[in-house]
Design a protein around this motif. Structure first.
Motif, PDB file in Angstrom:
ATOM      1  N   ALA A  28      -5.880  -2.315  19.732  1.00 15.87           N
ATOM      2  CA  ALA A  28      -5.024  -3.502  19.809  1.00 15.87           C
ATOM      3  C   ALA A  28      -5.248  -4.396  18.593  1.00 15.87           C
ATOM      4  CB  ALA A  28      -5.299  -4.270  21.100  1.00 15.87           C
ATOM      5  N   ILE A  33      -2.122  -6.793  18.020  1.00 13.98           N
ATOM      6  CA  ILE A  33      -1.549  -7.058  19.337  1.00 13.98           C
ATOM      7  C   ILE A  33      -2.619  -7.739  20.172  1.00 13.98           C
ATOM      8  CG2 ILE A  33      -0.588  -6.027  21.442  1.00 13.98           C
ATOM      9  CD1 ILE A  33       0.303  -3.658  19.566  1.00 13.98           C
ATOM     10  N   LEU A  65       0.840  -0.723  24.271  1.00 16.49           N
ATOM     11  CA  LEU A  65       0.516  -1.046  22.876  1.00 16.49           C
ATOM     12  C   LEU A  65       1.546  -0.428  21.932  1.00 16.49           C
ATOM     13  CD1 LEU A  65      -3.376  -0.600  22.916  1.00 16.49           C
ATOM     14  CD2 LEU A  65      -2.129  -2.765  22.716  1.00 16.49           C
ATOM     15  N   CYS A  68       4.794  -2.284  21.819  1.00 18.92           N
ATOM     16  CA  CYS A  68       4.677  -3.500  20.994  1.00 18.92           C
ATOM     17  C   CYS A  68       4.650  -3.141  19.512  1.00 18.92           C
ATOM     18  CB  CYS A  68       3.414  -4.276  21.364  1.00 18.92           C
ATOM     19  SG  CYS A  68       3.499  -5.061  22.986  1.00 18.92           S
ATOM     20  N   ARG A  69       3.916  -2.107  19.183  1.00 22.17           N
ATOM     21  CA  ARG A  69       3.754  -1.710  17.782  1.00 22.17           C
ATOM     22  C   ARG A  69       5.081  -1.385  17.111  1.00 22.17           C
ATOM     23  NH1 ARG A  69       3.423   3.123  15.697  1.00 22.17           N
ATOM     24  NH2 ARG A  69       3.159   4.133  17.702  1.00 22.17           N
ATOM     25  N   HIS A  77       2.858 -10.020  19.536  1.00 22.58           N
ATOM     26  CA  HIS A  77       2.919  -9.121  20.687  1.00 22.58           C
ATOM     27  C   HIS A  77       1.681  -9.254  21.550  1.00 22.58           C
ATOM     28  CE1 HIS A  77       6.139  -7.287  18.322  1.00 22.58           C
ATOM     29  NE2 HIS A  77       6.616  -7.007  19.505  1.00 22.58           N
ATOM     30  N   ASP A  96       3.705  -5.890  28.957  1.00 22.66           N
ATOM     31  CA  ASP A  96       3.811  -6.046  27.510  1.00 22.66           C
ATOM     32  C   ASP A  96       5.104  -6.761  27.166  1.00 22.66           C
ATOM     33  OD1 ASP A  96       6.051  -4.164  26.570  1.00 22.66           O
ATOM     34  OD2 ASP A  96       4.815  -2.759  27.707  1.00 22.66           O
TER      35      ASP A  96
END
Length: 181
Positions: A28, A33, A65, A68-69, A77, A96
């Motif tokens: 993360a 994130i 994750l 978000c990435r 994020h 998320d």
């Protein structure tokens, strides 16, 4: 994805959540994130095959994750693992603010070899995670909106039940990535 005979043991639901957060903390951070832990104190214990359940929980968190990435529309994020209890179950809620999923993706996400990640995904992760949760007499509920994010709630029966939490627990960590001890 190989089937093996489960080895069940009583384990504090909170310990499973803390291990998952510790496992993914660096990933993360590397992806910039924010990884938060919101773990209720008194969830109790579950009878789990720790290895397979931990892998299932980590897979769902890694997917969050990844969602978000690949989302380049938001400046920040966040992925949050929240643990709480109701009358019967321990609930591991993974939320998320990534890309979210459309209806078609939600309908197929637990299908073998289905992946929304193109060549990055195998289509085994959520299929396997769902099978593991079902073998523990649990279920996974999913809410998602394209462009807004996703919430997975993994419910597993508690064996030793502490009192159920009726309100959302306060964030117990001063540093969101460090679960309270």
């Amino acid at each position: 994805a190989k089937e093996r005979e489960p080895t069940r043991e009583l384990v504090a639901a909170r310990d499973i959540a803390r291990t998952a957060i510790r496992t993914l903390k660096k990933k993360a951070e590397d992806s910039q994130i924010r990884l938060e832990a919101d773990l209720s104190q008194d969830v109790g214990e579950c009878e789990l095959d720790v290895r397979s359940f931990q892998a299932a929980l980590i897979n769902i968190l890694e997917n969050a994750l990844d969602a978000c990435r690949v989302d380049h529309r938001k400046a920040e994020h966040m992925v949050r693992l929240r643990l709480f209890a109701d009358a019967e179950d321990a609930a591991f809620e993974i939320e998320d603010n990534g890309i979210g999923m459309d209806r078609e993706t939600r309908e197929k996400m637990f299908s073998l070899f289905f992946s929304s990640k193109g060549t990055e995904g195998t289509g085994l992760g959520l299929f396997t995670a769902n099978k593991v949760v079902e073998k523990h007499h649990g279920r996974i509920d999913v809410e998602s909106r394209p462009g807004e994010g996703t919430r997975f709630t993994v419910r597993i029966p508690r064996v030793n039940r502490a009192p159920a939490t009726t309100e959302a627990p306060a964030n117990l960590s001063s540093n969101p990535a460090d679960p309270p001890s």
